[in-house]
Design a protein around this motif. Structure first.
Motif, mmCIF file in Angstrom:
data_model
loop_
_atom_site.group_PDB
_atom_site.id
_atom_site.type_symbol
_atom_site.label_atom_id
_atom_site.label_comp_id
_atom_site.label_asym_id
_atom_site.label_seq_id
_atom_site.Cartn_x
_atom_site.Cartn_y
_atom_site.Cartn_z
ATOM 1 N N CYS A 136 14.185 33.232 -0.563
ATOM 2 C CA CYS A 136 13.859 32.957 -1.967
ATOM 3 C C CYS A 136 13.552 31.484 -2.225
ATOM 4 N N LEU A 137 13.943 30.589 -1.319
ATOM 5 C CA LEU A 137 13.794 29.159 -1.576
ATOM 6 C C LEU A 137 12.334 28.760 -1.746
ATOM 7 N N GLU A 138 11.460 29.301 -0.911
ATOM 8 C CA GLU A 138 10.043 28.942 -0.998
ATOM 9 C C GLU A 138 9.473 29.302 -2.365
ATOM 10 N N ILE A 139 9.855 30.469 -2.881
ATOM 11 C CA ILE A 139 9.385 30.882 -4.211
ATOM 12 C C ILE A 139 9.935 29.941 -5.273
ATOM 13 N N LEU A 140 11.220 29.625 -5.185
ATOM 14 C CA LEU A 140 11.849 28.751 -6.178
ATOM 15 C C LEU A 140 11.285 27.337 -6.108
ATOM 16 N N GLU A 141 10.930 26.881 -4.907
ATOM 17 C CA GLU A 141 10.345 25.546 -4.776
ATOM 18 C C GLU A 141 9.047 25.437 -5.567
ATOM 19 N N GLY A 142 8.297 26.550 -5.640
ATOM 20 C CA GLY A 142 7.045 26.528 -6.381
ATOM 21 C C GLY A 142 7.229 26.224 -7.854
ATOM 22 N N GLY A 143 8.383 26.590 -8.413
ATOM 23 C CA GLY A 143 8.625 26.327 -9.834
ATOM 24 C C GLY A 143 9.684 25.286 -10.095
ATOM 25 N N ARG A 144 10.162 24.621 -9.031
ATOM 26 C CA ARG A 144 11.282 23.690 -9.209
ATOM 27 C C ARG A 144 10.949 22.550 -10.159
ATOM 28 N N HIS A 145 9.739 22.007 -10.046
ATOM 29 C CA HIS A 145 9.372 20.892 -10.931
ATOM 30 C C HIS A 145 9.469 21.285 -12.403
ATOM 31 N N TYR A 146 9.151 22.517 -12.705
ATOM 32 C CA TYR A 146 9.080 22.947 -14.108
ATOM 33 C C TYR A 146 10.416 23.419 -14.658
ATOM 34 N N PHE A 147 11.327 23.884 -13.775
ATOM 35 C CA PHE A 147 12.572 24.488 -14.258
ATOM 36 C C PHE A 147 13.835 23.779 -13.781
ATOM 37 N N GLU A 148 13.703 22.713 -12.979
ATOM 38 C CA GLU A 148 14.868 22.133 -12.325
ATOM 39 C C GLU A 148 15.880 21.539 -13.297
ATOM 40 N N ARG A 149 15.478 21.243 -14.527
ATOM 41 C CA ARG A 149 16.408 20.642 -15.483
ATOM 42 C C ARG A 149 17.299 21.667 -16.180
ATOM 43 N N HIS B 298 -8.282 18.434 -9.495
ATOM 44 C CA HIS B 298 -6.830 18.588 -9.524
ATOM 45 C C HIS B 298 -6.173 17.630 -8.536
ATOM 46 N N LEU B 299 -4.901 17.402 -8.744
ATOM 47 C CA LEU B 299 -4.124 16.558 -7.859
ATOM 48 C C LEU B 299 -2.780 17.228 -7.578
ATOM 49 N N LYS B 300 -2.136 16.773 -6.518
ATOM 50 C CA LYS B 300 -0.797 17.242 -6.180
ATOM 51 C C LYS B 300 0.140 16.053 -6.108
ATOM 52 N N VAL B 301 1.337 16.225 -6.622
ATOM 53 C CA VAL B 301 2.385 15.227 -6.480
ATOM 54 C C VAL B 301 3.183 15.600 -5.238
ATOM 55 N N CYS B 302 3.190 14.695 -4.241
ATOM 56 C CA CYS B 302 3.741 15.027 -2.931
ATOM 57 C C CYS B 302 4.951 14.166 -2.602
ATOM 58 N N ALA B 303 5.918 14.791 -1.948
ATOM 59 C CA ALA B 303 7.125 14.101 -1.515
ATOM 60 C C ALA B 303 6.845 13.322 -0.232
ATOM 61 N N LYS B 304 7.884 12.667 0.290
ATOM 62 C CA LYS B 304 7.709 11.790 1.444
ATOM 63 C C LYS B 304 7.217 12.535 2.682
ATOM 64 N N ASN B 305 7.559 13.829 2.806
ATOM 65 C CA ASN B 305 7.091 14.600 3.958
ATOM 66 C C ASN B 305 5.765 15.304 3.676
ATOM 67 N N LEU B 306 5.109 14.876 2.580
ATOM 68 C CA LEU B 306 3.784 15.358 2.180
ATOM 69 C C LEU B 306 3.770 16.827 1.787
ATOM 70 N N THR B 307 4.924 17.353 1.416
ATOM 71 C CA THR B 307 4.941 18.678 0.793
ATOM 72 C C THR B 307 4.659 18.509 -0.688
ATOM 73 N N SER C 35 3.271 13.501 12.354
ATOM 74 C CA SER C 35 4.471 14.245 11.971
ATOM 75 C C SER C 35 4.238 15.146 10.767
ATOM 76 N N ASP C 36 3.524 14.659 9.766
ATOM 77 C CA ASP C 36 3.262 15.446 8.561
ATOM 78 C C ASP C 36 1.833 15.197 8.114
ATOM 79 N N SER C 37 1.242 16.190 7.455
ATOM 80 C CA SER C 37 -0.111 16.011 6.937
ATOM 81 C C SER C 37 -0.348 16.988 5.795
ATOM 82 N N ILE C 38 -1.362 16.695 4.985
ATOM 83 C CA ILE C 38 -1.731 17.572 3.881
ATOM 84 C C ILE C 38 -3.227 17.443 3.631
ATOM 85 N N LYS C 39 -3.852 18.569 3.323
ATOM 86 C CA LYS C 39 -5.252 18.605 2.909
ATOM 87 C C LYS C 39 -5.316 19.160 1.492
ATOM 88 N N ILE C 40 -6.386 18.850 0.784
ATOM 89 C CA ILE C 40 -6.610 19.393 -0.557
ATOM 90 C C ILE C 40 -7.773 20.370 -0.444
#
Length: 736
Positions: free
Chosen positions: A222-235, A545-554, A515-520
């Motif tokens: 379930c974590l992967e699904i929850l991560e998708g909405g964490r920014h919007y519901f984490e508070r 569009h843009l993505k806000v990415c963490a240090k590991n580029l997720t 070690s880490d990478s991301i494409k748009i």
């Protein structure tokens, strides 16, 4: 009747000049005498209330004389009477009607039949429409508890989100959100304002599905699904209550996997290639853990890799040591050094590297003056070379720079032969660490510590280390604030045949993997901006569009905006200024609360061809540049200042204050004057030219606009047009 028709025909016949007034009068008098008895009976019947008789006689009169005014008067009075009677009946039915649809139908008929009460009827129509809306809201609200009880979540969301959009429906929306813990994450959630209704619906339904699964005791997966909405519901507590068990389950699973891999790596038969494969797997799994625990896992596998790595020859060890030390990887350098017996070779290289990396440091006296003369036209005494959120960089000479630290209120001079061709790309301001690019070769990158206590280059490496194939080109670089050996690079295929990507790589290790990478998507052109340090966060995107990415580029979350629309990031106040729909806006770094500057229309003309050099929230001004000139634009009042020379007004980025300065080379004294409060009196200001509603009133408005926004450059005069580089819209610092 025949005579009257002949007279009318003669009157309408072109060229018939005989005067017919007398004849017409004679005919009409004869006809009046003929219909008079019928007309009298029509009026008499009308007075006696015999409507049918009155209408019959009036129509008989019109058959004999179609234009008889008396007969038409009778019919008009009869029609008015009927309308009044029908209106009365409708009003009576309206008083007895209860349903909104029936009452609206009756009111529509009254609008036609009762002109005297037109305004009152319109008011009643509005009342009934509002009543109808209220009933519709109440019906959906009454059904909502049943839908919640049945778990019909798609329909529940549609109803609740519909209530949110209703006028004056805030209390009912809150009432609806109280029906389920799942719904509470929608209440007062401003972050969802940047997401479409369809996107919000999917985010919420995914959360509900994952939350129900976690509550049922099955948190795995379930974590992967929850991560998708964490920014919007984490508070929200309701989100954290299901997120933490899901995270714990995935961590436990990852810990078991890591321990199994570490055990496998410790076996005698494990090869070096297998250990490297284990490292990549462990690195991905370790991303779920806190930094300290994650580092422990990686240290263990890296130590095993070091054990399995064959001991190279003395010459190879020296080569690796030199490479690691120069690239700024002290751990790798220390491991190599411990196996080297040729101390003379080590000492010789250490002296050589210390000499190359040395930066001479000396204090600069800092003075403040309220009376320093403001010179806006001549070349400044120090060349302004850019800013961070607390530093201002000046070039004193080819080999010397001056750094003003406005939080510590210190100024320091640094000198090195390497400064001649270096350009500041990125920095970690709290650590006084800077990344610089060699603009002569475009291949060499330098890392340096520059403060009143430290001054030295700490690394130098080749950007080609970040390329996987020959056509790769690193067009942007960023420091890691958490590991001095890690860097982020924006890689683009120079032939535009492969998608661009951002990678994170550790330097100082031969054949170090990405070690880490991301494409748009498949975009070949993307943009990267730093959003924060400690921890590192970046904005990466392109097109729409843009993505806000963490240090590991997720990716934490996505925003429908091009990164170039972001004009300034205020790290201290956690604000972000961006251009959207022809005006400047400000939001927090989570894209939650948003403020619009409604009079900032001139920003439209700065969006492509100007350098956005800095922005001062204190007095709502933006510094823009074209070629060697700058100007301030007030985005609250839509005013623009007279142009001035680049570097004559400076500030941090963003600017807490605006300063002008002077510098005495002999005494090495930097004098500053704070002109923030005097900005609107020291500079000349004028209202920004806007396109008129009617261009005929001001046909030359575009010439005035061009002169104003291009800071005096004249259209058609090539010698005064902004140069291509200056107009490219880059807002990075000039070369240091």
């Amino acid at each position: 009747m025949l005579a009257w028709e002949l007279v009318r025909t003669a009157q309408e016949t072109e060229g018939y000049t005989v005067r017919l007034e007398a004849l017409t009068k004679e005919v009409e008098e004869a006809m009046q005498a003929e219909v008079e008895p019928l007309l009298a009976r029509a009026f008499s019947a009308l007075d006696e209330g015999q409507g049918a008789q009155a209408e019959l006689r009036a129509r008989q009169v019109l058959q004999l004389w179609p234009e008889n005014k008396g007969a038409r008067t009778v019919l008009a009075r009869l029609d008015a009477g009927r309308r009044t009677a029908e209106a009365g009946e409708l009003w009576e039915r309206l008083g007895q009607a209860e349903g909104c649809e029936e009452r609206l139908d009756l009111l529509e008929k009254l609008l036609v039949r009762d002109g005297q009460n037109h305004e009152r009827i319109l008011e009643l129509v509005e009342v009934e429409k509002n009543r109808k809306k209220e009933q519709a809201v109440q019906v959906r609200l009454d059904r909502l508890p049943t839908l919640v009880a049945e778990g019909a979540w798609p329909e529940v969301f549609d109803t609740v989100w519909w209530l949110r959009g209703q006028e004056k429906g805030e209390s009912r929306f809150r009432q609806a959100c109280s029906l389920s813990p799942y719904l509470s994450v929608l209440c007062d959630n401003r972050r969802l304002d940047k997401v479409s209704e369809r996107g919000t619906r999917q985010l919420w339904l995914d959360f509900v599905k994952a939350a129900a699964t976690v509550r049922a005791g099955r948190p795995e997966g379930c974590l992967e699904i929850l991560e998708g909405g964490r920014h919007y519901f984490e508070r929200y507590d309701q989100f954290r209550e299901v997120y933490q068990p899901a995270l714990a389950a995935e961590r436990e699973k990852a810990r078991e996997e890591i321990e199994a891999l570490l055990l496998a790596a410790s076996r005698e038969e494990t090869t070096l290639s297998q250990a490297h494969h284990f490292l990549n797997t462990i690195r991905r799994a370790a991303a779920l853990f806190p930094a300290e625990e994650s580092a422990g896992f990686l240290t263990a596998i890296e130590a095993r890799i070091a054990e399995l790595t064959p001991t190279p020859s003395e010459d190879e060890l020296i080569r690796q040591y030199r490479y690691a030390a120069r690239a700024g990887n002290p751990e790798k350098a220390a491991r190599c050094r411990s196996h080297i017996s040729d101390q003379a070779a080590l000492d010789e290289f250490d002296v050589e590297l210390a000499r190359e990396f040395a930066i001479e440091r000396s204090p600069v006296q800092l003075a403040w003056s309220d009376t320093l003369q403001v010179d806006l036209t001549s070349e400044p005494p120090l060349f302004w070379a850019g800013s961070s959120d607390r530093h201002i960089f000046f070039r004193e000479a080819d080999d010397a720079i001056v750094i003003l630290h406005l939080e510590r209120m210190t100024a320091t001079r640094f000198s090195s032969p390497h400064f001649k061709d270096l350009y500041i790309l990125d920095c970690i301001p709290p650590d006084d660490v800077f990344l610089l690019k060699d603009m002569k070769t475009h291949l060499t990158w330098w890392r340096a510590e520059l403060s009143e206590e430290k001054s030295a280059f700490t690394a130098c490496f080749d950007m080609r280390e970040f390329s996987e194939v020959a056509d790769d080109c690193a067009i942007a670089f960023f420091l890691s604030s958490e590991r001095s050996t890690d860097y982020y690079a924006l890689i683009r295929d120079i032939k535009d045949t492969r998608p661009a990507k951002v990678v994170r790589k550790r330097v100082g290790i031969s054949a170090s993997p990405i070690s880490d990478s991301i494409k748009i998507g498949n975009l070949t052109e993307i943009v990267m901006r730093r959003l924060s340090w400690h921890p590192d966060k970046f904005i990466i995107g392109g097109k729409d569009h843009l993505k806000v990415c963490a240090k590991n580029l997720t990716s934490d979350y996505r925003v429908d905006m091009h990164p170039d629309d972001i004009w300034s990031i205020d790290f201290a106040n956690r604000h972000l200024y961006y251009f959207d729909r022809a005006i400047l806006k400000r939001t927090d770094l989570e894209f939650g609360e948003t403020e619009r500057f409604l009079e900032s229309r001139c920003c439209f003309f700065f969006s492509e061809n100007h350098r956005k050099l800095s922005l001062c929230p204190a007095n709502s001004t933006l510094m823009v540049g074209v070629g060697p000139r700058c100007a301030l634009y007030e985005f609250i009042g839509n005013r623009i200042s007279a142009p001035f020379a680049v570097g004559r007004v400076v500030g941090t980025k963003p600017a807490r204050k605006w300063y002008t300065h002077d510098y005495c080379l002999e005494s090495r004294t930097l004098t500053l004057r704070d002109i923030t409060a005097d900005t609107f009196t020291i500079l000349e200001w004028e209202d920004a030219v806007m396109p008129p509603e009617n261009e005929e009133e001001d046909p030359d408005w575009h010439l005035k606009l061009h002169k104003q926004i291009y800071l005096g450059f004249k259209g058609g005069d090539q010698s005064e047009e902004p140069c291509e580089d200056a107009a490219a819209g880059e807002d990075t610092a000039p070369a240091v």
